[in-house]
Motif scaffolding. Structure first.
Motif, mmCIF file in Angstrom:
data_model
loop_
_atom_site.group_PDB
_atom_site.id
_atom_site.type_symbol
_atom_site.label_atom_id
_atom_site.label_comp_id
_atom_site.label_asym_id
_atom_site.label_seq_id
_atom_site.Cartn_x
_atom_site.Cartn_y
_atom_site.Cartn_z
ATOM 1 N N ASP A 18 6.741 0.404 -3.566
ATOM 2 C CA ASP A 18 5.342 0.838 -3.494
ATOM 3 C C ASP A 18 5.123 1.800 -2.324
ATOM 4 O O ASP A 18 4.534 2.868 -2.484
ATOM 5 C CB ASP A 18 4.440 -0.393 -3.349
ATOM 6 C CG ASP A 18 2.971 -0.034 -3.310
ATOM 7 O OD1 ASP A 18 2.390 0.153 -4.397
ATOM 8 O OD2 ASP A 18 2.424 0.054 -2.195
ATOM 9 N N ASP A 44 -0.714 8.441 -5.807
ATOM 10 C CA ASP A 44 -1.998 7.757 -5.651
ATOM 11 C C ASP A 44 -1.932 6.350 -6.230
ATOM 12 O O ASP A 44 -2.496 5.416 -5.690
ATOM 13 C CB ASP A 44 -3.115 8.532 -6.347
ATOM 14 C CG ASP A 44 -3.425 9.837 -5.638
ATOM 15 O OD1 ASP A 44 -3.236 9.918 -4.413
ATOM 16 O OD2 ASP A 44 -3.864 10.776 -6.322
ATOM 17 N N ASP A 45 -1.227 6.228 -7.368
ATOM 18 C CA ASP A 45 -1.078 4.940 -8.038
ATOM 19 C C ASP A 45 0.416 4.658 -8.218
ATOM 20 O O ASP A 45 1.019 5.084 -9.196
ATOM 21 C CB ASP A 45 -1.782 4.957 -9.396
ATOM 22 C CG ASP A 45 -1.730 3.612 -10.096
ATOM 23 O OD1 ASP A 45 -1.133 2.656 -9.545
ATOM 24 O OD2 ASP A 45 -2.279 3.512 -11.210
ATOM 25 N N ARG A 99 4.180 5.876 -2.321
ATOM 26 C CA ARG A 99 3.024 6.395 -1.571
ATOM 27 C C ARG A 99 3.448 7.492 -0.591
ATOM 28 O O ARG A 99 2.760 8.499 -0.437
ATOM 29 C CB ARG A 99 2.299 5.268 -0.844
ATOM 30 C CG ARG A 99 1.542 4.356 -1.792
ATOM 31 C CD ARG A 99 0.734 3.307 -1.037
ATOM 32 N NE ARG A 99 0.201 2.308 -1.935
ATOM 33 C CZ ARG A 99 -0.861 2.460 -2.710
ATOM 34 N NH1 ARG A 99 -1.525 3.596 -2.708
ATOM 35 N NH2 ARG A 99 -1.268 1.488 -3.506
ATOM 36 N N ASP A 125 2.039 2.324 -9.293
ATOM 37 C CA ASP A 125 2.443 1.658 -10.530
ATOM 38 C C ASP A 125 2.858 2.643 -11.610
ATOM 39 O O ASP A 125 3.489 2.258 -12.590
ATOM 40 C CB ASP A 125 1.318 0.763 -11.049
ATOM 41 C CG ASP A 125 1.093 -0.448 -10.160
ATOM 42 O OD1 ASP A 125 2.042 -0.862 -9.453
ATOM 43 O OD2 ASP A 125 -0.026 -0.980 -10.159
ATOM 44 N N GLU A 126 2.513 3.901 -11.451
ATOM 45 C CA GLU A 126 2.878 4.929 -12.426
ATOM 46 C C GLU A 126 4.176 5.640 -12.059
ATOM 47 O O GLU A 126 4.522 6.649 -12.660
ATOM 48 C CB GLU A 126 1.748 5.955 -12.542
ATOM 49 C CG GLU A 126 0.468 5.382 -13.099
ATOM 50 C CD GLU A 126 -0.636 6.418 -13.202
ATOM 51 O OE1 GLU A 126 -0.383 7.615 -12.929
ATOM 52 O OE2 GLU A 126 -1.760 6.019 -13.548
#
Length: 155
Positions: A27, A36-37, A31, A39-40
């Motif tokens: 994670d 931004d996300d 970043r 999880d994608e």
């Protein structure tokens, strides 16, 4: 403060500062790469021995003795297995460029060629700026070989 090297599917690494006090997780690395996300995204650690290892968002990166660890970050939800020179690797998109295949295996992109095995016919050469498809139902297999010199040859 140490550094982290992050690249996309082109394997062009840039250094970013490793935030002290926070474990390097999938994670956090996503970043640091600008996600931004997270999880994608798929995050893969490129280990010192040449292996590629996918990191889950909450999984800590494996320390392997490298002072500036290397990560490849993809905007993707899948990974693809392939084999090159009898080494099984994982990739974060359904395509991979010829020069990237050569970098992953550690051969000079100007002196070596890479071919994709084709069980139904002639093996396909993948030039440095061309992409190979990793999405077929079976695991794709590649091999490298040194280009033969024609210097001094007579016609």
């Amino acid at each position: 403060m140490s550094a982290v090297q992050i690249a996309g599917e082109d394997l062009k690494f840039s250094q970013t500062k490793d935030p002290e006090g926070r474990p390097l997780t999938g994670d956090l690395i996503a970043r640091l790469a600008g996600a931004d996300d997270p999880d994608e995204y798929v995050v893969i650690q490129w280990l010192q021995d040449g292996q590629l290892e996918t990191l889950r968002p909450d999984e800590k990166a494996r320390p392997d003795g490298v002072s500036d660890p290397r990560f490849i970050v993809f905007r993707s939800s899948s990974t693809y297995l392939f084999e090159i020179d009898e080494r099984r690797l994982e990739w974060g998109t359904g395509r991979i460029r010829g020069d990237v295949l050569k970098k992953l295996i550690g051969v000079d992109p100007l002196q070596y060629g890479v071919w994709q095995e084709n069980a139904d016919g002639e093996d396909q050469r993948i030039d440095n700026d061309k992409f190979a498809d990793l999405r077929p139902e079976h695991r794709e297999v590649f091999f490298t070989a040194k280009y033969e010199s024609t210097e001094g040859a007579r016609s």
